[in-house]
Design a protein around this motif. Structure first.
Motif, short mmCIF file in Angstrom:
data_model
loop_
_atom_site.label_atom_id
_atom_site.label_comp_id
_atom_site.label_asym_id
_atom_site.label_seq_id
_atom_site.Cartn_x
_atom_site.Cartn_y
_atom_site.Cartn_z
N PRO A 245 1.23 -1.32 -0.17
CA PRO A 245 0.11 0.12 -0.16
C PRO A 245 0.71 1.11 -0.16
O PRO A 245 0.61 2.47 -0.54
CB PRO A 245 -0.21 -0.26 1.20
CG PRO A 245 -1.07 -1.50 1.30
CD PRO A 245 1.13 -1.22 1.13
N VAL A 246 1.81 0.81 0.37
CA VAL A 246 2.74 2.97 0.61
C VAL A 246 3.64 2.91 -0.20
O VAL A 246 3.25 3.53 -1.13
CB VAL A 246 3.65 2.63 1.88
CG1 VAL A 246 4.98 3.57 1.51
CG2 VAL A 246 2.97 1.95 3.12
N LEU A 247 4.01 1.68 -1.51
CA LEU A 247 4.71 1.54 -2.63
C LEU A 247 3.30 2.32 -3.82
O LEU A 247 3.59 2.91 -4.71
CB LEU A 247 4.75 0.75 -3.12
CG LEU A 247 6.78 -0.43 -2.33
CD1 LEU A 247 7.04 -1.27 -2.55
CD2 LEU A 247 8.14 1.69 -3.05
N TYR A 248 2.35 1.88 -3.39
CA TYR A 248 1.65 2.05 -4.80
C TYR A 248 0.96 3.00 -4.30
O TYR A 248 0.35 4.17 -5.42
CB TYR A 248 0.22 1.02 -4.29
CG TYR A 248 -1.22 0.96 -5.15
CD1 TYR A 248 -0.91 -0.14 -6.58
CD2 TYR A 248 -2.16 2.24 -5.24
CE1 TYR A 248 -1.68 0.47 -7.10
CE2 TYR A 248 -2.65 2.40 -6.59
CZ TYR A 248 -2.95 1.44 -7.42
OH TYR A 248 -3.72 1.89 -8.28
N SER A 249 0.80 3.91 -2.84
CA SER A 249 0.33 5.57 -2.76
C SER A 249 1.97 6.27 -3.77
O SER A 249 1.30 7.32 -4.41
CB SER A 249 0.54 5.52 -1.60
OG SER A 249 0.94 5.62 -0.83
N LEU A 250 2.63 5.79 -3.51
CA LEU A 250 3.94 6.14 -4.07
C LEU A 250 4.00 6.73 -5.03
O LEU A 250 4.03 7.39 -6.13
CB LEU A 250 5.75 6.26 -3.31
CG LEU A 250 5.86 6.63 -1.65
CD1 LEU A 250 6.54 5.98 -0.97
CD2 LEU A 250 5.41 7.90 -1.50
N VAL A 251 4.12 5.60 -6.00
CA VAL A 251 4.60 4.72 -7.22
C VAL A 251 3.75 5.41 -8.58
O VAL A 251 3.79 5.37 -9.20
CB VAL A 251 4.72 3.82 -7.70
CG1 VAL A 251 4.98 2.96 -8.70
CG2 VAL A 251 6.39 3.18 -7.07
#
Length: 182
Positions: free
Chosen positions: A173-179
């Motif tokens: 979820p963190v990577l998804y929101s950043l990428v």
């Protein structure tokens, strides 16, 4: 201390194991490329598969920890388990990323979609992991007869899957929101 005039070379079983280790390294790399290709074709994007692939290095933490706790050394059969793990580890990430993509396409904001996908897909991710882990338990701890030969595969898959699942639930979820920001 070994004198300078003496040369040291690894022969026999050790040399074969070193060669096989490098072959399995190539096989693991090729497996990662194939998994990435399938996901890129399915998603129609390079960003989403990249997010899923970021969880693969975390499987090594669990594998090393499982072997350390069990007091075993890593073997060629462990490498076979790592090849299997490359395909298994990304499955949980696919569940999260696919549902997050669906929520975003339905008009939810990026943060809202990641929170909702994480909350609603927690149970399926944990269920798929738990069934695989429970299926691997007998294989991981049976050391009698010819079952001892495949025991390192089960132990590696067990440790790698547990560690990567918990990292996946936080990292994806963190990577998804950043990428995936526009």
């Amino acid at each position: 201390m070994i004198p300078f005039s003496v040369t040291l070379g690894y022969e026999g079983s050790w040399q074969k194991m070193q060669k096989q280790g490098s072959v399995f390294g190539i096989i693991i790399f090729l497996a990662m490329i194939l998994v990435f290709g399938v996901m890129a074709g399915t998603y129609g994007s390079f960003k989403a598969p990249l997010i899923n692939m970021m969880t693969i290095p975390f499987m090594f933490i669990g594998v090393v920890l499982a072997y350390f706790l069990k007091g075993q050394s890593i073997s060629i059969m462990t490498m076979l388990g790592l090849v299997i793990l490359v395909g298994i580890v990304v499955n949980n990430g696919i569940i999260l990323v696919d549902y997050t993509n669906l929520l975003v396409s339905r008009g939810k904001s990026l943060n809202e979609a990641t929170f909702e996908a994480g909350a609603s897909r927690l149970r399926p991710v944990l269920m798929t992991t738990l069934t695989t882990v429970l299926g691997m338990l007998p294989m991981s701890f049976t050391t009698t007869g010819s079952a001892a030969m495949v025991q390192p595969i089960g132990l590696g898959v067990l440790g790698g899957l547990i560690s990567s699942t918990f990292i996946t639930l936080i990292l994806i979820p963190v990577l998804y929101s950043l990428v995936m920001k526009k």
